[in-house]
Design an enzyme around this catalytic site. Structure first.
Site, short mmCIF file in Angstrom:
data_model
loop_
_atom_site.label_atom_id
_atom_site.label_comp_id
_atom_site.label_asym_id
_atom_site.label_seq_id
_atom_site.Cartn_x
_atom_site.Cartn_y
_atom_site.Cartn_z
N VAL A 1 0.83 -1.21 0.00
CA VAL A 1 0.00 0.00 0.00
C VAL A 1 0.87 1.25 0.00
O VAL A 1 0.58 2.23 -0.70
CB VAL A 1 -0.98 0.00 1.20
CG1 VAL A 1 -1.80 1.29 1.21
CG2 VAL A 1 -1.90 -1.20 1.14
N CYS A 2 1.95 1.23 0.78
CA CYS A 2 2.84 2.39 0.84
C CYS A 2 3.44 2.72 -0.52
O CYS A 2 3.60 3.89 -0.88
CB CYS A 2 3.96 2.15 1.85
SG CYS A 2 3.39 1.96 3.55
N THR A 3 3.77 1.69 -1.28
CA THR A 3 4.35 1.91 -2.61
C THR A 3 3.34 2.59 -3.52
O THR A 3 3.68 3.54 -4.25
CB THR A 3 4.82 0.58 -3.21
OG1 THR A 3 5.84 0.02 -2.35
CG2 THR A 3 5.41 0.78 -4.60
#
Length: 229
Positions: free
Chosen positions: A45-47
């Site tokens: 998700v962070c990417t």
């Protein structure tokens, strides 16, 4: 949990980043800045979030808003991870024939002190060593170094950058008019704003020569007034 919130002055921390040492107040300067955390580098998700933020960077720049990321990973991890971020973002942008570049700094906070002071700790998430992890927190900081708006999302929910941009546009619109207007639900730039309750009709006619429309409501109190700004 108590901590930094709207109206509070953001702490003037100095941290290492992908762009060298950064002191937060110096970075914010005389404009607006978005300080946003992500739980960890090299996570799915962070990417997608970092790629999305990088893709919107020019839109924020047009508005004079700086971006500043932060997590508990070290600087070298950030630098290696941004290669993945840019590659993923580039694939999403192929149809627009544009590239994704992470042009803004990402702060490194391995000691977890900064995320605590910035109220960005996720109480439910720990790393393999049992240490605190950042939430998906975001603060919009104004020229006075005070928090103007905050979002706080759990690790499972990626942020919507359209909404971040819309919220920034709302803040800038209100600030431009000295707090005499606000933006209603689902507002978008170009749509009518509402006139603040503390502004009399007489004052409103002077401030908004383009006129305003008062909603006809059962109470007949005349408090819901729309105007183009």
């Amino acid at each position: 949990m108590p901590g930094l919130t709207i109206g509070d002055t953001v702490p003037n921390l100095e941290l290492d980043s992908t762009h060298g040492k950064i002191r937060i107040h110096d970075y914010v300067g005389d404009g607006y800045a978005i300080i946003f955390s992500h739980p960890a580098d090299f996570t799915p998700v962070c990417t997608t979030e970092m790629a999305a933020m990088a893709g919107y960077a020019k839109e924020f720049e047009k508005r004079g808003v700086k971006l500043l990321g932060i997590s508990c990973d070290d600087v070298e991890s950030h630098r290696q991870w941004t290669k993945d971020v840019e590659a993923y973002g580039g694939k999403q942008q192929q149809q627009q024939a544009t590239t994704t570049k992470v042009t803004f700094p990402i702060l490194a906070d391995p000691a977890r002190d900064a995320i605590r002071q910035l109220n960005m700790v996720d109480p439910d998430e720990k790393d393999a060593a049992g240490r605190s992890m950042p939430s998906r927190a975001l603060h919009v900081v104004g020229p006075d170094k005070a928090v103007k708006l905050s979002f706080l999302y759990p690790a499972t929910t990626g942020r919507n950058m359209d909404e971040v941009l819309r919220a920034v546009d709302s803040l800038l619109t209100a600030a431009k008019h000295g707090g005499k207007v606000a933006t209603p639900a689902n507002w978008k730039p170009g749509e009518c704003a509402v006139i603040a309750p503390g502004v009399s009709d007489e004052e409103a006619r002077k401030m908004f020569p383009q006129g305003f429309e008062t909603a006809d409501l059962p109470s007949k109190k005349g408090y819901l007034r729309f105007t183009k700004v």
